[in-house]
Design an enzyme around this catalytic site. Structure first.
Site, PDB file in Angstrom:
ATOM      1  N   ARG A 260      36.441  -4.725 -28.373  1.00 13.85           N
ATOM      2  CA  ARG A 260      36.965  -3.379 -28.155  1.00 13.85           C
ATOM      3  C   ARG A 260      38.487  -3.425 -27.981  1.00 13.85           C
ATOM      4  NH1 ARG A 260      36.664   2.059 -28.871  1.00 13.85           N
ATOM      5  NH2 ARG A 260      37.185   3.237 -26.973  1.00 13.85           N
TER       6      ARG A 260
ATOM      7  N   THR B 292       2.006  -5.540 -10.021  1.00 16.69           N
ATOM      8  CA  THR B 292       2.495  -6.014 -11.309  1.00 16.69           C
ATOM      9  C   THR B 292       1.376  -6.761 -12.027  1.00 16.69           C
ATOM     10  OG1 THR B 292       4.744  -6.244 -10.449  1.00 16.69           O
ATOM     11  CG2 THR B 292       4.220  -7.441 -12.456  1.00 16.69           C
TER      12      THR B 292
ATOM     13  N   GLU C 118       9.926  -8.230  -3.746  1.00 16.30           N
ATOM     14  CA  GLU C 118       9.746  -9.352  -2.810  1.00 16.30           C
ATOM     15  C   GLU C 118      10.574  -9.178  -1.539  1.00 16.30           C
ATOM     16  OE1 GLU C 118       7.136 -11.534  -5.458  1.00 16.30           O
ATOM     17  OE2 GLU C 118       8.693 -10.075  -5.762  1.00 16.30           O
TER      18      GLU C 118
ATOM     19  N   GLY D 295       5.234   0.011   2.658  1.00 15.36           N
ATOM     20  CA  GLY D 295       6.593  -0.506   2.552  1.00 15.36           C
ATOM     21  C   GLY D 295       6.621  -1.993   2.871  1.00 15.36           C
ATOM     22  N   SER D 296       7.578  -2.386   3.689  1.00 23.11           N
ATOM     23  CA  SER D 296       7.743  -3.798   4.025  1.00 23.11           C
ATOM     24  C   SER D 296       6.957  -4.225   5.264  1.00 23.11           C
ATOM     25  CB  SER D 296       9.230  -4.102   4.251  1.00 23.11           C
ATOM     26  OG  SER D 296       9.974  -3.867   3.081  1.00 23.11           O
TER      27      SER D 296
ATOM     28  N   GLU E 116      17.437  -5.527   3.397  1.00 23.37           N
ATOM     29  CA  GLU E 116      17.329  -5.466   4.861  1.00 23.37           C
ATOM     30  C   GLU E 116      16.308  -6.464   5.393  1.00 23.37           C
ATOM     31  OE1 GLU E 116      19.393  -2.173   3.293  1.00 23.37           O
ATOM     32  OE2 GLU E 116      17.367  -2.839   2.779  1.00 23.37           O
TER      33      GLU E 116
ATOM     34  N   GLU F  82       0.850  -1.186   0.000  1.00 30.08           N
ATOM     35  CA  GLU F  82       0.000   0.000   0.000  1.00 30.08           C
ATOM     36  C   GLU F  82       0.887   1.238   0.000  1.00 30.08           C
ATOM     37  OE1 GLU F  82      -2.744  -0.290   3.263  1.00 30.08           O
ATOM     38  OE2 GLU F  82      -3.697  -2.097   2.460  1.00 30.08           O
TER      39      GLU F  82
END
Length: 401
Positions: A284, A162, A379, A135-136, A383, A131
């Site tokens: 290169r 998603t 997901e 956050g988490s 942390e 929401e």
């Protein structure tokens, strides 16, 4: 097949599936991915091709029309798809989580109703926990489902959905205090609701609005949206599993397998970055020879390849642990943490190898450089993964006495 990220002990069927997916990625995804990504265009033709391959039903049991494959097979397919374009793997992964939650927790009627059509890709899944102010901290969910006769009335605003526009079935986590007295722990008063809707944007059913796509730095093509519920009425038989108060555990089970697949996406993107870096380094030239012959670049390539190999091994271990029926939150957390961090580092090293050209949109590495950061937060952030890992380690190594 590349030398890196090989998986021992696969069956002939698994090898055949992966070969088919890799061939599809090389021919149908890689040649068009950067162009579609720059236009932020939904990959309709690619998705239709994946439907024909049966990828939307890869882990759905055969009795419901799926292929009945393992999490390992699915994760290895996601790795291949993400190697081509990470956004496509996100489209598949979100659908897969909802199908997995239905398979593991749904009533028989819910399984019979949705899984056969999900296996064909006719019903496309999305799930919604986050929401705007959340956050988490999942326990802080404020969206509500209130019982009203034989229905629930849902209200609230969800974020970072998603497949928000393209999906036709959304698993939505809400608070539901009915049957759960005041003072009940927040995670015991949450319910997952199965919300059917039309594909598209705007008001997709009475009481449910999907605003337009969120404009993102990377991870383009796939539609990431908000979801706004205002008096949305849901029949009581669309409570996942038929019983309220189990939503938190159902969602965490889905996220656990989702973390394996985010790890797989990190592995796929890192593999592609390494391929681009090692190829460019041999083309290169500086100071009269390819830069790959300079020791500094060889060291960089060695570090990149080692990280690709290590992340792949941890992802495979986490998937196999889940397939065995064992608890795998420790392994999934480690795999997601390591793969996403290593992905960022491998992509940045490939970007450095490209020098100034890496900053040009003509080169594929520019797209990967913008995509990799999403894996650091999807997901669960690094942390959060470390919190999960730390707590599980203390459980395993708790001092006695």
């Amino acid at each position: 097949m590349s030398r890196l990220a090989q998986t021992a002990g696969l069956t002939d069927i698994q090898r055949e599936i992966l070969s088919t997916v890799r061939d599809f990625v090389d021919k149908e995804i890689i040649p068009v991915a950067t162009q579609l990504e720059h236009r932020d265009e939904y990959p309709t033709d690619i998705v239709e091709g994946l439907k024909e391959l049966g990828l939307f039903g890869l882990m759905i049991p055969e009795e419901y029309g799926g292929l009945g494959e393992s999490l390992l097979t699915y994760a290895l397919c996601v790795e291949e798809i993400a190697r081509g374009w990470m956004s496509v793997s996100g489209i598949i992964n979100t659908h897969f989580i909802v199908a997995y939650m239905l398979k593991q927790h749904g009533t028989q009627e819910q399984k019979d109703t949705f899984l056969p059509r999900m296996a064909l890709g006719e019903v496309r899944g999305a799930f919604s926990m986050s929401e705007p102010a959340l956050g988490s901290d999942v326990s802080a969910i404020s969206s509500k489902g209130v019982k009203d006769g034989d229905e629930y009335v849902l209200s609230g605003q969800k974020m970072w959905l998603t497949n928000g526009g393209s999906s036709t079935l959304v698993a939505v986590l809400c608070r539901s205090d009915e049957g759960h007295p005041e003072g009940t722990a927040p995670h015991k008063s949450m319910t997952t609701f199965l919300v059917e809707k039309e594909a598209g944007f705007g008001e997709v059913r009475p009481g449910l609005t999907i605003p337009g796509k969120i404009d993102k730095m990377g991870y383009k093509g796939v539609d990431t949206t908000e979801l706004i519920m205002d008096g949305l009425r849901i029949p009581a038989n669309r409570v996942l599993g038929g019983t309220t108060g189990r939503g938190f555990y159902q969602m965490m089970d889905g996220v656990e397998v989702g973390r394996v697949n985010v790890a797989a996406r990190g592995c796929g993107v890192a593999q592609r970055a390494f391929e681009l870096g090692v190829s460019y380094a041999q083309q290169r030239q500086t100071f009269g020879k390819p830069i790959a012959q300079h020791q500094a670049i060889q060291f960089k390539l060695a570090e990149m390849a080692t990280k690709v190999e290590a992340a792949h091994a941890m992802m495979v271990n986490a998937a196999r642990k889940k397939d065995s029926g064992e608890r795998n939150d420790l392994e999934a957390g480690m795999a997601k943490y390591l793969a996403s961090e290593y992905c960022k580092e491998v992509v940045e090293d490939a970007f450095r190898i490209h020098g100034g050209y890496g900053f040009s949109k003509e080169y594929e590495i520019e797209r990967l450089y913008r995509e990799a950061p999403m894996l650091l937060i999807g997901e669960g952030t690094a942390e959060i993964q470390k919190m999960i890992i730390g707590r599980r380690l203390l459980e395993e190594y708790r001092l006695q006495g």
